[in-house]
Design a protein around this motif. Sequence first.
Motif, mmCIF file in Angstrom:
data_model
loop_
_atom_site.group_PDB
_atom_site.id
_atom_site.type_symbol
_atom_site.label_atom_id
_atom_site.label_comp_id
_atom_site.label_asym_id
_atom_site.label_seq_id
_atom_site.Cartn_x
_atom_site.Cartn_y
_atom_site.Cartn_z
ATOM 1 N N ALA A 249 0.823 -1.225 0.000
ATOM 2 C CA ALA A 249 0.000 0.000 0.000
ATOM 3 C C ALA A 249 0.850 1.265 0.000
ATOM 4 C CB ALA A 249 -0.900 -0.001 1.230
ATOM 5 N N SER B 298 -0.307 5.342 0.110
ATOM 6 C CA SER B 298 -1.381 6.330 0.103
ATOM 7 C C SER B 298 -1.169 7.257 -1.089
ATOM 8 C CB SER B 298 -1.306 7.104 1.410
ATOM 9 O OG SER B 298 -2.417 7.915 1.537
ATOM 10 N N GLN C 179 -6.970 -1.674 0.817
ATOM 11 C CA GLN C 179 -6.512 -1.566 2.212
ATOM 12 C C GLN C 179 -7.481 -0.667 2.954
ATOM 13 O OE1 GLN C 179 -3.088 0.808 3.719
ATOM 14 N NE2 GLN C 179 -2.300 -1.133 4.479
ATOM 15 N N ARG D 158 8.041 1.631 -2.301
ATOM 16 C CA ARG D 158 8.738 2.718 -3.012
ATOM 17 C C ARG D 158 9.298 2.302 -4.370
ATOM 18 N NH1 ARG D 158 12.009 4.297 2.275
ATOM 19 N NH2 ARG D 158 11.643 2.064 2.523
HETATM 20 C C1 LIG Z 1 4.260 7.508 -0.312
HETATM 21 C C2 LIG Z 1 4.043 6.339 0.626
HETATM 22 C C3 LIG Z 1 2.766 6.098 1.121
HETATM 23 C C4 LIG Z 1 2.527 4.997 1.953
HETATM 24 N N1 LIG Z 1 1.236 4.721 2.345
HETATM 25 C C5 LIG Z 1 0.957 3.566 3.015
HETATM 26 C C6 LIG Z 1 -0.388 3.177 3.270
HETATM 27 O O1 LIG Z 1 -1.361 3.846 2.888
HETATM 28 N N2 LIG Z 1 -0.582 2.024 3.948
HETATM 29 C C7 LIG Z 1 0.452 1.210 4.366
HETATM 30 O O2 LIG Z 1 0.215 0.165 4.952
HETATM 31 N N3 LIG Z 1 1.732 1.558 4.140
HETATM 32 C C8 LIG Z 1 2.002 2.701 3.447
HETATM 33 N N4 LIG Z 1 3.307 3.001 3.137
HETATM 34 C C9 LIG Z 1 4.387 2.088 3.590
HETATM 35 C C10 LIG Z 1 4.702 1.013 2.544
HETATM 36 O O3 LIG Z 1 3.615 0.151 2.289
HETATM 37 C C11 LIG Z 1 5.906 0.153 2.975
HETATM 38 O O4 LIG Z 1 5.554 -0.534 4.166
HETATM 39 C C12 LIG Z 1 7.201 0.947 3.184
HETATM 40 O O5 LIG Z 1 7.348 1.966 2.199
HETATM 41 C C13 LIG Z 1 8.422 0.030 3.124
HETATM 42 O O6 LIG Z 1 8.483 -0.690 1.924
HETATM 43 P P1 LIG Z 1 9.526 -0.284 0.720
HETATM 44 O O7 LIG Z 1 10.902 -0.322 1.299
HETATM 45 O O8 LIG Z 1 9.298 -1.337 -0.323
HETATM 46 O O9 LIG Z 1 9.128 1.086 0.295
HETATM 47 C C14 LIG Z 1 3.590 4.117 2.343
HETATM 48 C C15 LIG Z 1 4.882 4.399 1.861
HETATM 49 C C16 LIG Z 1 5.115 5.471 1.016
HETATM 50 C C17 LIG Z 1 6.510 5.708 0.498
#
Ligand SMILES: Cc1cc2nc3c(=O)[nH]c(=O)nc-3n(C[C@H](O)[C@H](O)[C@H](O)COP(=O)(O)O)c2cc1C
Length: 407
Positions: free
Chosen positions: A24, A26, A101, A324
């Motif tokens: 997810a 946002s 979600q 990301r």
């Molecule tokens: C712009 C942005 C928005 C996010 N929004 C959510 C969200 O709505 N719900 C959620 O569970 N995690 C959200 N996350 C967290 C990601 O799902 C994830 O747990 C976190 O970025 C680590 O994973 P990555 O290293 O692959 O980015 C968000 C992350 C980013 C960068």
Amino acid sequence: MADLHDILLLPNGVKIKNRFFKAAMSEGMADEHNKPTKKLVRLYETWAESEAGIVVTGNVMVDKRALGEPRNVVVENEKDLDLLKSWANAGTKNGTHLWMQINHPGKQVFKGIVKEAVAPSKVEFEPKLQRYFPIARELQEEEIFDIIQRFANTAKIAKKAGFTGVQLHGAHGYLISQFLSPRHNKRTDQWGGSLENRMRFLLEIYKTVRKEVGDSFPIGVKLNSADFMKAGFTEDEALQVIETLDQLGIDLIEVSGGSYESPQMTGVNVKESSKKREAYFLEFASEAKKVSTAPLVVTGGFRTLNGMKEAILEGSTSMVGLARPMAVYPFLPKELLQGKRETIELAPRKTGIKLVDQTAMLELTWYSNQLERIGKDKPTNPELSPKVALIQSLWKNGLDVFQMRRV
Ligand SMILES: Cc1cc2nc3c(=O)[nH]c(=O)nc-3n(C[C@H](O)[C@H](O)[C@H](O)COP(=O)(O)O)c2cc1C
């Protein structure tokens, strides 16, 4: 021994085409009435071409009075069913699973966006963080029942619109995670105290949603391995919650960690030993595998094809969660499966402006800018300057952008 391209069978018999899970993010792409927009639909149509097995939406709110960001999608009735149907239709192309979600932010709601904040108990954040949020009041028991029902109602509408699953947001310091945490939940009734009582809110949501959507509709949950705060929710407790959810028939558990107070989910404060394993929560996931048979997804930190392959091969996770990287490389799973990409370079984003760099705002603004580009059919820009992303965001959102953004 499994590989990234292998089908995953969920406990309820649903098949997922491979092991890539778009976590997810946002989007902040709803209109001013919190309805889905064309840009949002286009974003998910793009991700449906990525070859990800499951794509999870950014958090959708169950109550319009409890918004984390002004542009969150809210689903509390069937008024926008047609818009939701076009979103679901676009995001489920190519056999992609699209899960909504669903979330209630509890007290992690910014000043100026909501009239009041609610929480399990009236416990403040540390002053440095509290200044962004209204002081929350304690929920009455009938309000707790109302919120549980709201999760079920939103899930029912998601199913009717054509989403193929839902994920309950139980991580990152939002309401479910506030109930789980002894630091934030000081209640003395059936919703607080022992772990059994603190997990009641999550379990009741799960059971009520299950009753509404039936056994064949996947329900997942995103959980913290811990909230990494003094007197907070611990790894031992998280393992007990996972074991219980497994016994109740949960279809998928995504493991993350942290909150606004301690944002481990984005790699901040993560132990060096965990970083050596690339993804931050793999060690914890290996422990979770010992107490539960439910498929797991580890999200946070995956940046190389080898790291992903190894994690699936050794069995510490059933799917690879990517957030990301999918904002910058929207077709990443396909590129990895076809051997066209092996590593993903994502440098930390800093402007050099202290006020901006101190908050998580810039990092999230930069990624939101990339999502916006995909929604407008523009190519993403890995070289986008953090300062330009900030200026564009200020142009679009005004000074709201200086409020910390949600994760
Ligand atoms: C712009 C942005 C928005 C996010 N929004 C959510 C969200 O709505 N719900 C959620 O569970 N995690 C959200 N996350 C967290 C990601 O799902 C994830 O747990 C976190 O970025 C680590 O994973 P990555 O290293 O692959 O980015 C968000 C992350 C980013 C960068």
